[in-house]
Design an enzyme around this catalytic site. Sequence first.
Site, PDB file in Angstrom:
ATOM      1  CD  GLU A 135      -3.961  -5.758   2.944  1.00 24.75           C
ATOM      2  OE1 GLU A 135      -4.798  -5.055   3.557  1.00 24.75           O
ATOM      3  OE2 GLU A 135      -2.740  -5.570   2.993  1.00 24.75           O
ATOM      4  CD  GLU A 170      -3.156  -0.972   2.105  1.00 23.43           C
ATOM      5  OE1 GLU A 170      -3.038  -0.187   3.056  1.00 23.43           O
ATOM      6  OE2 GLU A 170      -4.161  -1.692   1.928  1.00 23.43           O
TER       7      GLU A 170
HETATM    8  O1  AHR Z   1      -5.374  -5.854   6.886  1.00 25.75           O
HETATM    9  C1  AHR Z   1      -5.241  -4.740   7.709  1.00 25.75           C
HETATM   10  C2  AHR Z   1      -4.476  -3.602   7.052  1.00 25.75           C
HETATM   11  O2  AHR Z   1      -5.228  -3.104   5.982  1.00 25.75           O
HETATM   12  C3  AHR Z   1      -3.158  -3.947   6.400  1.00 25.75           C
HETATM   13  O3  AHR Z   1      -2.106  -3.924   7.307  1.00 25.75           O
HETATM   14  C4  AHR Z   1      -3.000  -2.863   5.385  1.00 25.75           C
HETATM   15  O4  AHR Z   1      -2.235  -3.285   4.292  1.00 25.75           O
HETATM   16  C5  AHR Z   1      -4.418  -2.472   5.031  1.00 25.75           C
HETATM   17  O5  AHR Z   1      -4.610  -1.108   5.075  1.00 25.75           O
END
Ligand code: AHR
Length: 502
Positions: free
Chosen positions: A293, A174
């Site tokens: 994610e 990210e």
């Molecule tokens: O999954 C929780 C968080 O969400 C992770 O650390 C991050 O990559 C995202 O913002």
Amino acid sequence: MAATASLTLDPAFVVGPVRRRTFGSFVEHLGRCVYTGIHDPGHPTADEDGFRQDVIDLVKELGVGTVRYPGGNFVSGYRWEDGVGPVEERPRRLDLAWHSTDPNTVGVDEFMRWCEKAGIEPMMAVNLGTRGVQEALDILEYTNVVTGTHFADLRREHGREEPYRIGMWCLGNEMDGPWQIGHKTAEEYARLANETANAMRMVDPDLELVVCGSSSSSMPTFGSWEATVLAETYDKVDLVSAHAYYQEKNGDLASFLASAVDMDHFIDSVVATADYVRAVGKHSKRINISFDEWNVWYQDRVATDVAKGDDWPVAPRILEDQYNVADAVVVGSLLISLLRHTDRVHSASLAQLVNVIAPIMTEPGGRVWKQTTFHPFSLTAKHAQGEVLQVALNSPTHATAKFGEVTSLDAVATRDPETGAVSVFAVNRSAEGPLELTVSLEALGELSLEEALTYTSEDHTWSATADDDTSVLPTANDSAALTDGTLTVTLPPVSWSVLRLG
Ligand code: AHR
């Protein structure tokens, strides 16, 4: 009279293979995901490495294929060397991402041993926040080089002769997000990612590399970030990441249940951007998506959860969202979206696996239980086999505040060309009433109905707890019937179903 909807299936309309990597997950050094989640040396089921066998059993039942590690936001401040060698000599460190202390009792070697025990393919992330090319090369040497060099020999000293040969690597996490340690502009990140990928490929040209895409489709740089980053890295990477979390906001259940509309839009936009860069750069290969994610996450609660000031706890109870039945229906519908894009989504990770926005929960030293979201994930991972089929879908629509009119039905189908077995995954994402669904299967030849399971509850706010994770389970949908190649079934409001034919 109930609303009617229909699906038509044809074995000729194949989107692509069902990929085991679609059913990946994520283990971050965050809260109790690692410590007292997968790793709990004092637990009665813990093995010689301190891993909970009861958790490994549920991970296997969940059907997880790949696991991304060690973050997440955590990785952008991580020194991987802290987590190798004799455990008693490892330093404790501040984890700035989650205002915690990491005791480093679990590191790369432990994680890899856990993967081997759980039958998991690892997906390793390198720190491109506070670190860069050199450290990415160092960890790659530690994990993948056979022998005769400093880090390869260090691994052997630490008890692991054979290299792990980790194939899939994420180039940071990210990096488009201002919250990220070492956050960069697209140009800055593109350059660093390209240099890192270039150097890593000098060690092993066959690595599969994932470059950071957008943290959500609502990021101000969404689209332009991918275009800039891919323009620079196109030849050196294989996949671009996508991240998305959804939650019911201000009681707007209708929009929440339709979250897959955003996921479809996200995927279609990234595919279009990647293909634009391909055209402009006259490249022949295609860049695919690692949706590494995704989940339901009630993010508004984080602010009150995470410690502050001088308090830097080890394994705090943070991001321990308790999921209800509607959340599970959304998770099921997001899997439908990922599957129908199997031609371009080549990997995905439910974030996360244990305790932290997770389908599996544990008590330290105690019980393990399944959240509601466990069920659609495990049943899809189990029954999606062979190839994904495009479905011709007819459905009534209903209004949502966020996405306008959406179809009440969403669905995808898979077919195993070896056995002819077919699975239809369907959601009724309307809270207004049941859907009478007709599925035309004539083109698929002789089939019989093997099972129709539906996950729903009259109270869609029901959540599982350590004391009761079985009151609402997927149950046989007795309305399902197959006559002359046509399947009929009633889908209750706010429900997820799998219909299996063989
Ligand atoms: O999954 C929780 C968080 O969400 C992770 O650390 C991050 O990559 C995202 O913002």
